[in-house]
Write a protein that holds these residues in place. Sequence first.
Motif, PDB file in Angstrom:
ATOM      1  N   VAL A   1      30.197  39.298  39.595  1.00 18.50           N
ATOM      2  CA  VAL A   1      31.581  39.580  39.963  1.00 18.50           C
ATOM      3  C   VAL A   1      31.651  40.847  40.809  1.00 18.50           C
ATOM      4  O   VAL A   1      32.399  40.920  41.788  1.00 18.50           O
ATOM      5  CB  VAL A   1      32.476  39.704  38.706  1.00 18.50           C
ATOM      6  N   GLU A   2      30.842  41.832  40.453  1.00 15.09           N
ATOM      7  CA  GLU A   2      30.798  43.058  41.267  1.00 15.09           C
ATOM      8  C   GLU A   2      30.440  42.735  42.701  1.00 15.09           C
ATOM      9  O   GLU A   2      31.051  43.235  43.640  1.00 15.09           O
ATOM     10  CB  GLU A   2      29.753  44.019  40.697  1.00 15.09           C
ATOM     11  N   ASP A   3      29.457  41.864  42.872  1.00 10.55           N
ATOM     12  CA  ASP A   3      29.052  41.457  44.218  1.00 10.55           C
ATOM     13  C   ASP A   3      30.177  40.724  44.928  1.00 10.55           C
ATOM     14  O   ASP A   3      30.400  40.897  46.130  1.00 10.55           O
ATOM     15  CB  ASP A   3      27.810  40.549  44.141  1.00 10.55           C
ATOM     16  N   GLU A   4      30.891  39.910  44.147  1.00  9.93           N
ATOM     17  CA  GLU A   4      32.032  39.185  44.712  1.00  9.93           C
ATOM     18  C   GLU A   4      33.060  40.153  45.274  1.00  9.93           C
ATOM     19  O   GLU A   4      33.572  39.972  46.377  1.00  9.93           O
ATOM     20  CB  GLU A   4      32.696  38.343  43.618  1.00  9.93           C
ATOM     21  N   VAL A   5      33.354  41.187  44.481  1.00  5.29           N
ATOM     22  CA  VAL A   5      34.338  42.184  44.916  1.00  5.29           C
ATOM     23  C   VAL A   5      33.842  42.874  46.181  1.00  5.29           C
ATOM     24  O   VAL A   5      34.579  43.070  47.142  1.00  5.29           O
ATOM     25  CB  VAL A   5      34.594  43.220  43.794  1.00  5.29           C
ATOM     26  N   LYS A   6      32.567  43.192  46.172  1.00  3.64           N
ATOM     27  CA  LYS A   6      31.969  43.865  47.331  1.00  3.64           C
ATOM     28  C   LYS A   6      32.100  42.982  48.574  1.00  3.64           C
ATOM     29  O   LYS A   6      32.448  43.449  49.654  1.00  3.64           O
ATOM     30  CB  LYS A   6      30.489  44.164  47.032  1.00  3.64           C
ATOM     31  N   THR A   7      31.824  41.722  48.392  1.00  9.98           N
ATOM     32  CA  THR A   7      31.893  40.786  49.514  1.00  9.98           C
ATOM     33  C   THR A   7      33.322  40.661  50.016  1.00  9.98           C
ATOM     34  O   THR A   7      33.585  40.637  51.210  1.00  9.98           O
ATOM     35  CB  THR A   7      31.401  39.390  49.075  1.00  9.98           C
TER      36      THR A   7
END
Lengths: 462, 225, 298
Positions: C69-75
Amino acid sequence: MPEGIFCNKKPVETEEELTALLGDTSGTQYYKEMKELDVDSKLLWTTIQNTCKSRIRTWLEICAHCGMCADSCFLYLVNDRDPKQVPAYKIQSTLGEIVKRKGKVDNEFMRMAMETAWAKCTCCNRCGMYCPHGIDMGIMFGYLRGLLYQQGFVPWEMKIGAGMHRVYRAQMDVSEEEFVETFQWMVEEYEDDYVGLTVPVDVENADIMYTVNAREVKHYPEDLAEAAILFHAAGENWTIPSKGWELTSLAMFAGDWAACKMQVESVYEAMERLKPKRMIGTECGHAHRATVVEGPYWAGRKDGRPPVESIHYIEWLAEALREGKLKIDPSKRIKQPVTLQDSCNYVRNHGLRETAREIVSYIVEPGYFRDMSPRKEHNFCCGGGGGFNGIGLFRPQRNKGLITKRDQIIATGAELVLAPCHNCWDAIRDLEEEYEIGIKWSFLKPLVISMLELPDHMKPEE
Amino acid sequence: MYEFITGFMFWLSLGVCLAGMLIRTVLYFRGLAWNLDRVAYKAYPKDGFNGAMRSIYKWLLPFGTHGWRKQPFMTVIFFCFHIGAVIVPLFLVAHNLFLEKKTGLSLFTINNSVADFLTWLVVASAILIVLRRIALPEVRIMTTWYDYLIILISVLPFITGLMARYEVGNYNFWLLAHILSGEILLLAIPFTKLSHVFLFFASRAQLGMDYGIKRGGLKGTKMAW
Amino acid sequence: MFKKILFATSATEASDHAARVAFNMATTLKAHINLFHVLGVPTRGFSQVVLDVKTKEKVEIDDEYIKWVEDEVKTYYANQLTDGIDASIKVAVGFPHREILRQAREIEPDLIVMGGSTGDESDSVYKATTGSTLQRVAKAAQCPIMVVNRPAASFWGGMSSIVFGTDFSKASDKAFDFALKAAGELGCEMNIFHALDISSSHMGFTLSQDEIEERIRKAYRVIRSRYVSKMEKKSNFSMDVWEGIPYVEIVKYAREKHADLIIMAHNSRKLDGDAPKIGSNMEQVIVRAGCPVISINR
């Protein structure tokens, strides 16, 4: 592979093991390993010989197979009167068989027993009230859970829950510091609205020592503030222990008796350390049963009582309203159809069948209260007791189980359900999510606060 | 033959039955463990006793509990069966004459026509109990040959008694069969599910103590279950 | 004044306008921006299952999922997370309002930025009222809350006009102090505004025009004594008192003044069961305003 990495006979003892077990999402590998787990028949039989005494043996023996317990079980009723859901059948085909075969049962049998013990019984003890011989199958299922836990045949979440108590002395990963810090935070957040709000920590010889459910600290700390507001408004001399503040016991649901003992002893130590006049626990049912009703026995207390008088939150609330320590503004009483969920764990199992009704008489406008049928000590389980709410593997069975409570609530016509029990509260929340019957549900604290006549010293300056 | 079964066999079966009941009752209560059962039996003897008595009393009353009221049909056949099954053997005139001859003691007796009626009631209830077992799936699933055997052992003395009473065929044969089946019943009581004739009281007393002490009794809540 | 910004985001379109303002502020004011996302609400008692707020699916939480999810937010914010920006990301599980407050307590931001509503933008329920997460955060937060509900015409970078709406309450005094400081820091015009509530539902009777004008004069006197006296150093300010339905008047006034920001106090801090209410004026202004709105609590 007899003993798995996750699924084995060893309880979770450290934070690392706990993290690792939690990392096995949904217990996928855990349950896979369970299929290979060996049954230690010798250990099983020795344990039974040592712990299965005349009470349970007699129950198993004299059961007349009359089936009078069938209708008492909500899981039997809700599952289209499936004969395999008859309490006597469920216990005879599991514990009864194990005893009969002197512990020589196989892996498949144990997994069947696990499903029966956790997905076909919530240990609500209702059947015990309907058996002419006084056979309490809920108690026997509790005993069976202990045997299954010892052999490693326990649902994933239950093993984690028991492990939490072993590692943190709380049902979730909440440390002592976090507990105190969260309580203080909440008091700060609310002190503008409620002047003078404080949280006395580790005060000796207070009148009240307050204990909670770790979930309040973790997810809805408003509950802590609400408790503080009500104690403060009632002018109580209260305190919280920085250690031994957790009232609940998932270890009890898991059948991990050693962890049960560790958990209640932490609370009893706090009582002995702080010497309060009374201990009051939050609005939780199983927690009260674990710490107040069953706990003394785990801790080896011969009088069957905790070190200091311990009462449920509703007992304190009823008392405070009765004695006028808390004053209700009559114009703010509940004026919508409202019903009450009697929690098995302190009504059927501790006799508090009138207490919540007394509170209702103070906070509900006359004419708006609708009792459920059956009610009081005959009330059905919410559908999520005994750990049922939390076990992912048995979610479909649990959702089916909620139907009983749903229909009971619908029959009252109530729009609001008072649920002074965490498990019941969760189950009712889930049934609303699952079946959408348009009800609200609440603990008592926020409702009482909303209609409270604040003492002048607590009113903020305008 | 008659001498043997009314002499040695009678004493043996009665002795085994009484001693067995006594020993098992003592063992039952000695086997109660406050820490394993999680009931502080000894700490609150008075509350425990009251709870036990209430529990037994309520369940001995027909429709005295929610459990009985919930299942009226079962309650009726259950009490018809048990009232007859307890009263007739103990208070039948013929039984007491026999007892007096053997021991010099006798109990209060009941009118013979009442005894006839009760005996028929026992047999009829037993048939209904068996039919219930077959008809209801929730009872059928648990029923084993053992359950039928127990019913047979308990009803046989009543059937043979009736045969002898109405002198169907050979009176002496039915009388012998009656005495023999009665002795089998006595012998079976301590060793089978029939032990419930005394363990019922023990088990009810235990749960009564549980409720009387732990589950609300000390809070003054008398659960009328 | 704004060194640390906590941007509570749903990482969906609902937060896009807020994101634009938040990143813009962080860039121009060289502030640290903490992207905070609450991925799910715990469900099922003590089980590990949470309801993912974005996908509406029930998921089991583990470290891997949180990382994902962190990566999702970053993306999602890849365009804004450029080299020059000082940002951090945090993902949490829990009830959103509580977790935002927990994070705020932990990092002590100078400002919390939020979108006006969470959930499906097309859902009329979400449009009609502001989400309860916002209400709860606004009630309890120790710092100002900026809400960006509609696309803002201009951003902090080009900030030139602030509207301060007052109802002369104690909380409004606090809000004034903040507004004055912000106006000074950002070098923009300060427009003090009071709306005289003449909606009959509120007053219960109709006022004559003479009475209205008398009250308006009185309000001007209050503004002068209470606020203008504190603004010796400030020259570019204006003050107005209009009569009408307060939230409509504030929105109209802000439009006329080409306001880039509205600052108001939110008064009602009473808990009301499941849905605590911000003063309904505040709520209405948030829903209607064409610029960010800052709510001051204490």
